[in-house]
Design an enzyme around this catalytic site. Structure first.
Site, PDB file in Angstrom:
ATOM      1  N   ARG A 144      46.839  46.138  33.422  1.00 31.64           N
ATOM      2  CA  ARG A 144      47.727  47.194  32.954  1.00 31.64           C
ATOM      3  C   ARG A 144      48.672  46.661  31.875  1.00 31.64           C
ATOM      4  O   ARG A 144      48.618  45.477  31.510  1.00 31.64           O
ATOM      5  CB  ARG A 144      48.499  47.797  34.135  1.00 31.64           C
ATOM      6  N   ASP A 145      49.551  47.521  31.393  1.00 34.05           N
ATOM      7  CA  ASP A 145      50.436  47.098  30.306  1.00 34.05           C
ATOM      8  C   ASP A 145      51.586  46.264  30.870  1.00 34.05           C
ATOM      9  O   ASP A 145      52.749  46.634  30.773  1.00 34.05           O
ATOM     10  CB  ASP A 145      50.971  48.333  29.564  1.00 34.05           C
ATOM     11  N   GLU A 146      51.245  45.133  31.469  1.00 33.16           N
ATOM     12  CA  GLU A 146      52.285  44.288  32.038  1.00 33.16           C
ATOM     13  C   GLU A 146      51.928  42.828  31.775  1.00 33.16           C
ATOM     14  O   GLU A 146      52.412  42.234  30.847  1.00 33.16           O
ATOM     15  CB  GLU A 146      52.452  44.585  33.538  1.00 33.16           C
ATOM     16  N   ASP A 193      55.623  36.149  42.124  1.00 40.30           N
ATOM     17  CA  ASP A 193      54.174  36.144  42.319  1.00 40.30           C
ATOM     18  C   ASP A 193      53.640  34.727  42.168  1.00 40.30           C
ATOM     19  O   ASP A 193      52.797  34.274  42.940  1.00 40.30           O
ATOM     20  CB  ASP A 193      53.501  37.078  41.299  1.00 40.30           C
ATOM     21  N   GLU A 207      46.950  44.258  44.610  1.00 42.30           N
ATOM     22  CA  GLU A 207      48.411  44.196  44.552  1.00 42.30           C
ATOM     23  C   GLU A 207      49.028  44.729  45.845  1.00 42.30           C
ATOM     24  O   GLU A 207      49.976  44.168  46.369  1.00 42.30           O
ATOM     25  CB  GLU A 207      48.914  45.043  43.373  1.00 42.30           C
TER      26      GLU A 207
HETATM   27  C1  BGC Z   1      54.783  43.158  39.123  1.00 38.64           C
HETATM   28  C2  BGC Z   1      55.059  42.373  40.353  1.00 38.64           C
HETATM   29  C3  BGC Z   1      56.429  41.808  40.138  1.00 38.64           C
HETATM   30  C4  BGC Z   1      57.329  42.976  40.128  1.00 38.64           C
HETATM   31  C5  BGC Z   1      58.784  42.750  40.178  1.00 38.64           C
HETATM   32  C6  BGC Z   1      55.695  44.323  39.136  1.00 38.64           C
HETATM   33  O1  BGC Z   1      55.464  45.256  38.202  1.00 38.64           O
HETATM   34  O2  BGC Z   1      53.460  43.488  38.994  1.00 38.64           O
HETATM   35  O3  BGC Z   1      54.068  41.649  40.855  1.00 38.64           O
HETATM   36  O4  BGC Z   1      56.797  40.754  40.922  1.00 38.64           O
HETATM   37  O5  BGC Z   1      57.016  43.893  39.131  1.00 38.64           O
HETATM   38  O6  BGC Z   1      59.173  43.515  41.180  1.00 38.64           O
END
Ligand code: BGC
Length: 940
Positions: free
Chosen positions: A517-519, A526, A796
């Site tokens: 995704r856009d992240e 993590d 996730e």
């Molecule tokens: C990520 C998580 C991350 C979190 C922070 C999410 O969008 O995918 O894995 O730790 O944001 O809360």
């Protein structure tokens, strides 16, 4: 008589044989060259954790090697290293820059180079030999090398080049990705070449070629750093790529992380808009003279090449018609190309890339495909299943030309109607487009993007495809895989594979949270919860070294740490979240314990102190409630699960408790760090601070019945794991943890921070049965549940997809997220039983303590530690008899604990008499053996 005669001659022959053997043995042990030789062999020599690295910039690099031997209890007692710039002399055992002589000790990792000053752009060759426990010398190792990069600013003669700067960015430019420019320069070599080395980097991402051939195997270089702080450069040996008949160096640039959209910011220019190239080719001739070719005003540029658009999130548009024919070859007429723009003032800090490059590490074939039934007038589309959720792209190979645009769309899941599920990708639109020219065949793969996917939809084919028309290119940081794992349970084996794939898919120069995704950011929680698993799975030393630097780059001057690194934009600078920022202490510590190199602690000590000092300053009463940033808590715990019949409370551990527990833990790790580094005052300070936090924790959160505030599975797991429970309450707390599991009818309610810790505390405290029950549960939520739904990577969320309910909230529903894969750590520690020893970091001594259980009848696996290979293979037969094959690398020792009080034999012999067994302790249900290196077979 006859009989006596023959007996005498038999004795004579026997005596001769014995004599000859003795002479042979004496000859072997006392060879005329000098000391006797050992059968121990040095292998896997590394410099700065890498094999034969080019262009490093650590001026006192670390060297290491592994030792291999077939017999038992082999130890190194001394070593000798020689380093030379001159290969011929090195072969004669002469080191012109460093010769250690015989250095006593068993150190074989993290040996700091202490020879003459190392020069920029110079190659150093080295080798090592060792002495064993009996003083016998090994052969010299094979020759290895490293080369130094460009160390000072003045070493760079090249200039940053590209298109004229886009000074005034109108709004629309932010959304339109400009085409990739092509850059070129012709040059000649004057004499016979000894060595040619290319140093290159870019703002954006780049690919460079010489005479039409791509230089190096890396992709997406120079990778992701905070470009406002530093950019990595790459070094390549291009000696064989140059021609006496003239040469062309060509390059392409694209947005990458520097100029592309990042995270949810779907407009460009996160660090800048102007894509730039910097390259310096050093040509050394055999006569000792040299030349350089550099990026400067003499290069030509074509604004628009064949890549019309390329971005990390949205893929690449490639127009094969737009390739200027022959542009990478001598004689091409570039008169109509523009002169490059030379950036007058660009003060970016450069550093050598010293982590394994992102590469295509594997190619996989699709397992099936089907035709998508759409509207009558739609183009035909086919969906291919790669059989594996992966990161990278596909290569398309068509034996014909469809004459029209082909689109390749990517997704990790399918909708119920068999179309691609794109909803969870948010603003990412992963699609590569290929526009063919007149060629009769098509062979295409993108360069400047990557996707997280399992399914690929291809539109625009004019013939029915077959499985050979495409293959999946798996793209990742190329750190070597370090382990194997297999058991009698196929689903468990699949879980291990899913964990490893999830790691590979999320190593793109930083540990990303997800690849689709856009992240795709370096979220610190993590990464830290998964870090021990990642270290078992792959050789992570160089990777974490780079990423820890990314984290240091983001620390504020007053000590605050980021929630993710590198940051993506000013307005998304998030700090302070407990459990996230603590990665700044946890990852250096774990790296140290596993690899034994104190330098990771030295490099990060200041960062760690500043961080803890800041948390202390903001929370003088020691409850961490102030400056907690986004305060995410135990993320994705049971309370976030949306499924009928699953409890919606008691999952989330109180946030103040969670934060304070991490405060105590990180402070304790910092105290240990100070101790390792010999910083007595700092040790005293942080040790007493850690104890004080612990006291406050106990007072505020644990009652006399061992109930921890909130009564959550997570609260118990965290308190136990971080050693915050007073001895007298420990058994009550453990029982309360088990009750909290019973409350959930033996289901998990923990989030990403506490799941593995709960499993670990169960197994450590006599409840392995419960741990196995959770592990092997097929009931939702569980790891096996996801596998039963077809998962090939770790989800996730436990309820990413639930039968009958469908997908979770598409805004946050990745199917390729490492965090819950942290169970891998438990699998290595308790199924195989392999555990590092904090007191002997770097596996100089370690523990093997398998706890066979659940439905398993056998398990076997390996972990390639920094000193060599650790192997465990246990098998249970129907009559409850067990065998254990154990491998311990040379120059290491292990303590093996077998879960039995029965009589144990080794290779059929009494264990007390077995070679390599140094001590045996027999307890009620345990047999503890102290072992030297070698392969063993125990049975009971
Ligand atoms: C990520 C998580 C991350 C979190 C922070 C999410 O969008 O995918 O894995 O730790 O944001 O809360």
């Amino acid at each position: 008589m006859m009989k006596q005669k023959s007996e005498n001659s038999f004795l004579l022959v026997k005596r001769i044989v014995r004599y000859v053997s003795l002479v042979a043995v004496l000859f072997l042990f006392y060879s005329p060259i000098g000391a006797a030789s050992t059968n121990m062999v040095d292998k896997n020599l590394r410099c700065e954790h890498l094999s034969n690295p080019l262009g490093i910039d650590n001026e006192s690099p670390f060297l290491s090697w592994e030792l291999y031997a077939t017999d038992r209890a082999k130890m190194q007692t001394a070593y000798e290293i020689i380093v030379s710039t001159d290969l011929i002399n090195l072969k004669k055992n002469i080191g012109n820059v460093w010769s250690t002589g015989k250095v006593k000790g068993n150190t074989s990792t993290a040996i700091r180079y202490e020879g003459k000053r190392l020069n920029a752009a110079t190659t150093y060759y080295w080798k090592v030999r060792v002495w064993d426990e009996s003083g016998r010398i090994s052969e010299w190792s094979e020759l290895q090398l490293w080369s130094m990069g460009l160390l000072k600013k003045e070493d760079w003669k090249a200039k940053w080049i590209g298109l004229p700067s886009e000074d005034s960015i109108i709004n629309q430019d932010k959304y339109t990705v400009p085409p990739s420019p092509l850059l070129r320069k012709e040059f000649r070599v004057k004499k016979k070449i000894n060595r040619a080395t290319l140093y290159a980097t870019a703002l954006g991402v780049y690919e460079i070629s010489i005479n039409g051939k791509k230089v190096g195997e890396q992709v997406l270089a120079p990778e992701w750093t905070d470009y406002t702080k530093r950019v990595q450069y790459q070094t390549f040996d291009v000696t064989t790529m140059l021609s006496e008949d003239g040469n062309v160096i060509g390059a392409m640039l694209a947005d990458g992380w520097y100029a592309g959209a990042l995270w949810s910011y779907f407009y460009r220019g996160r660090y800048g808009y102007n894509r730039r190239l910097l390259a310096q080719l050093q040509i050394d001739y055999t006569d000792g003279t040299s030349d350089i070719v550099v990026t400067d005003e003499n290069w030509k540029i074509l604004k628009e090449g064949s890549i019309k658009e390329a971005s990390i999130f949205n893929g690449e548009v490639y127009d094969a018609r737009a390739v200027p024919k022959g542009w990478q070859h001598v004689g091409f007429d570039d008169n109509c190309w523009e002169k490059v723009f030379v950036e007058p003032a660009l003060a970016v800090q450069l550093n050598a890339q010293m982590n394994q490059p992102i590469k295509v590490i594997k190619e996989i074939s699709p397992v099936s495909f089907y035709r998508l039934k759409r509207g009558k007038y739609d183009d035909e589309s086919y969906i291919f299943d790669m059989g594996q959720n992966m990161t990278g792209w596909v290569q398309l190979r068509l034996p014909y030309n469809p004459g029209k645009k082909i689109s390749i769309k990517y997704a990790e899941m399918l909708n119920e109607d068999s179309t691609l599920y794109w909803n969870n990708l948010r603003n990412a639109h992963p699609m590569d487009i290929y526009i063919p020219d007149r060629a009769s065949k098509i062979d295409y793969e993108p360069k400047f993007t990557y996707h997280g996917f399992r399914y690929v939809e291809i539109t625009g084919l004019s013939e029915i495809p077959n499985l050979n028309n495409l293959s999946g290119k798996v793209v990742a940081s190329s750190s070597p895989v370090a382990s194997s794992f297999e058991t009698s349970d196929k689903t468990l084996n699949k879980l291990w594979s899913n964990i490893l794939w999830t790691q590979i898919d999320n190593m793109i120069s930083i540990p990303t949270d997800c690849p689709q995704r856009d992240e795709r950011c370096g979220w610190m929680a993590d990464a830290q919860v998964f870090s021990q698993t990642s270290i078992y799975n792959m050789d992570m030393q160089a990777f974490y070294k780079k990423w820890l630097r990314d984290i240091r780059d983001e620390q504020t001057t007053d000590g605050r740490l980021p929630n993710y690194a590198p940051y993506v934009t000013e307005s998304l600078r998030y700090y302070d979240a407990p459990g996230w920022v603590d990665a700044g202490v946890i990852i250096p510590w774990k790296t140290y314990v596993n690899y034994g190199n104190e330098n990771v602690l030295k490099n990060n000590f200041e960062m760690m102190c500043k961080f803890i000092d800041r948390v202390f300053k903001m929370n003088p009463n020691l409850l961490r409630t102030n400056e907690v940033g986004q305060n995410y808590g135990d993320w994705l715990n049971g309370n976030s699960i949306k499924a009928v019949g699953y409890p919606t409370e008691n999952g989330s551990v109180p946030k103040d408790l969670f934060s304070t527990a991490y405060f105590a833990y990180s402070t304790n790790l910092l105290a240990k760090t100070a101790k390792v580094l010999g910083k007595a005052t700092a040790f005293k300070h942080y040790d007493s601070l850690a104890n004080a936090i612990k006291e406050v924790f106990v007072k505020n959160y644990i009652n006399g019945d061992g109930i921890i505030k909130g009564n959550t599975q997570a609260g118990y797991a965290l308190a136990l794991e971080f050693e915050l429970v007073p001895m007298k309450l420990k058994s009550k707390v453990i029982q309360n943890m088990v009750k909290a599991i019973e409350y959930y009818d033996y289901r998990i309610s923990t989030g990403i921070h506490s799941t593995e810790k709960m499993m670990e505390q169960l197994s450590k405290n006599g409840y392995s049965k419960v741990a196995y029950k959770l592990l092997e549960s097929r009931r939702f939520p569980s790891w096996f549940y996801s596998i039963d739904q077809g998962a090939s990577t770790i989800w996730e969320r436990w309820d990413g997809f639930v039968k009958g309910r469908g997908f979770q909230d598409p805004d946050m529903n990745s199917f390729n997220h490492p965090a819950f894969g942290s169970i891998g750590e438990w699998m290595y520690k308790y199924i195989l039983g392999i555990k590092a020893d904090e007191a002997s970091p770097g596996y100089t001594h370690f523990f093997i303590e398998p706890q066979p259980g659940g439905s398993l009848t056998w398990a076997k696996g390996q972990y390639h530690a920094i000193v060599g290979n650790v192997g465990v293979h246990w098998e249970k037969s129907s009559n409850e008899a067990f065998t254990y094959h154990i491998d311990i690398p040379a120059n290491s020792t292990a303590t093996l604990t077998l879960p039995t009080g029965k009589v144990v034999k080794e290779g059929g012999l009494d264990i007390h008499k077995a070679a390599g067994v140094r001590a045996v302790t027999i307890e009620k249900d345990k047999t503890i053996l102290s072992l030297g290196s070698g392969s063993y077979e125990f049975a009971y």
